[in-house]
Design a protein around this motif. Structure first.
Motif, mmCIF file in Angstrom:
data_model
loop_
_atom_site.group_PDB
_atom_site.id
_atom_site.type_symbol
_atom_site.label_atom_id
_atom_site.label_comp_id
_atom_site.label_asym_id
_atom_site.label_seq_id
_atom_site.Cartn_x
_atom_site.Cartn_y
_atom_site.Cartn_z
ATOM 1 N N GLU A 43 2.286 -12.806 37.003
ATOM 2 C CA GLU A 43 2.414 -11.775 38.029
ATOM 3 C C GLU A 43 1.487 -12.004 39.220
ATOM 4 O O GLU A 43 1.654 -11.385 40.276
ATOM 5 C CB GLU A 43 2.137 -10.400 37.430
ATOM 6 N N SER B 158 7.515 -16.987 46.595
ATOM 7 C CA SER B 158 8.342 -16.895 47.802
ATOM 8 C C SER B 158 7.487 -16.802 49.056
ATOM 9 O O SER B 158 7.926 -17.156 50.146
ATOM 10 C CB SER B 158 9.265 -15.677 47.717
ATOM 11 N N GLU B 159 6.234 -16.337 48.904
ATOM 12 C CA GLU B 159 5.327 -16.213 50.046
ATOM 13 C C GLU B 159 4.166 -17.194 49.947
ATOM 14 O O GLU B 159 3.230 -17.130 50.743
ATOM 15 C CB GLU B 159 4.788 -14.777 50.139
ATOM 16 N N THR C 62 3.071 -15.116 43.919
ATOM 17 C CA THR C 62 4.242 -14.742 44.708
ATOM 18 C C THR C 62 4.708 -16.020 45.391
ATOM 19 O O THR C 62 4.316 -16.336 46.516
ATOM 20 C CB THR C 62 3.883 -13.660 45.748
ATOM 21 N N LYS D 240 5.365 -11.211 32.702
ATOM 22 C CA LYS D 240 4.588 -11.181 33.932
ATOM 23 C C LYS D 240 3.114 -10.884 33.694
ATOM 24 O O LYS D 240 2.237 -11.427 34.364
ATOM 25 C CB LYS D 240 5.181 -10.168 34.909
#
Length: 297
Positions: free
Chosen positions: A221, A226-227, A224, A269
């Protein structure tokens, strides 16, 4: 990656500029890059005090540090954003910081701020002025790189000689090839997981420079992808004061390695990313033992 500027700086730039002027206005581009960096502290959930300290150190560099002009070497001029991001200026920038700033500790603190600023621009190379075409900085100023690396800043108590207690780039790549070669399809399930985790730890350490304790504290978790962001919540400075959180940018290699790892070894996660045979969070002594065994072959 382009972002609308907010606040007073954006208001001062609302007027329309002639396109030719906008494309070559280096001081304006410097201000826009600084404004975008300042705005990023909000969406990265970084504190106002941290932002204030970072910009005080950057201003120290811009106001105190000067370099010789490449075309006119006898003329000294203050550095700007695009001197810092120019990979061909890296050695001159670091030398000038140690020369022009009041102390070695001040120079080190400022260089760390410079590194954070350049890494941000490398990940976010576009700037935008309302009413004008979005600028892609590498098209104008060339590739964006930080002048700071792990050999630039000496450790406390040392001199200014580079610190070579790290793998060189070619040594790092050789080590990754070796750890990757240890992941063999014929291994038992546990040995396959162990070899895969050793390779993943090597990539995390090499790509984003986490300490072992920080690495072992990671959960899926915290990424991220995608970023291109990793949230680090456990590590230096956390003792006695709860968790000190910070975000670090990830790389393509880390993103692809992590995706492959999680596809083969799914995790919840909130579960530990790196686990021992019992499925619990991997301990530091076990991680050290694994690495020693891998090094010894």
């Amino acid at each position: 990656n382009s972002r609308l500027l907010s606040g007073g700086l954006a208001m001062s730039f609302e007027k329309q500029l002639a396109p030719a002027v906008y494309q070559v206005d280096r001081p304006l581009h410097h201000e826009l890059a600084m404004a975008a960096f300042k705005e990023s502290f909000g969406f990265r959930n970084l504190s106002a005090n941290y932002m204030k300290t970072t910009f005080r150190r950057l201003n120290d560099v811009f106001q105190r540090v000067s370099v010789a002009d490449l075309q006119y070497p006898s003329i000294q001029r203050p550095v700007d954003t695009f001197d810092l991001t120019n990979p061909y200026q890296a050695a001159r920038i670091t030398e000038a910081c140690f020369r022009d700033l009041p102390s070695q500790s001040r120079a080190i603190a400022c260089l760390k701020a410079v590194d954070r600023y350049c890494q941000f621009l490398k990940l976010n190379p576009t700037i935008h002025l309302p009413g004008q075409k979005t600028l892609y900085l590498p098209d104008i100023y060339g590739p964006i790189e930080s002048p700071v690396n792990r050999y630039t800043i000496p450790r406390k108590g040392g001199d200014r000689q580079p610190n070579h207690n790290f793998l060189e780039k070619n040594e790092y790549k050789t080590w990754l090839r070796y750890t990757w070669s240890q992941i063999q399809p014929g291994l038992s399930p546990w040995k396959l997981l162990k070899a895969s985790q050793i390779h993943l730890m090597s990539v995390i350490a090499g790509e984003i420079g986490l300490r072992l304790q920080e690495m072992l504290g990671l959960n899926p978790e915290h990424f991220t992808l995608s970023e291109n962001i990793c949230l680090v919540i456990k590590g230096k400075g956390s003792k006695g004061s709860g968790y000190r959180k910070r975000t670090v940018p990830t790389s393509r290699l880390l993103n692809s390695t992590l995706r492959d790892f999680l596809a083969q070894f799914p995790r919840q996660k909130e579960s530990p990313l790196l686990q021992n045979p019992e499925g619990q969070r991997l301990g530091t002594s076990t991680a050290h033992q694994w690495m020693d065994e891998t090094i010894q072959g």
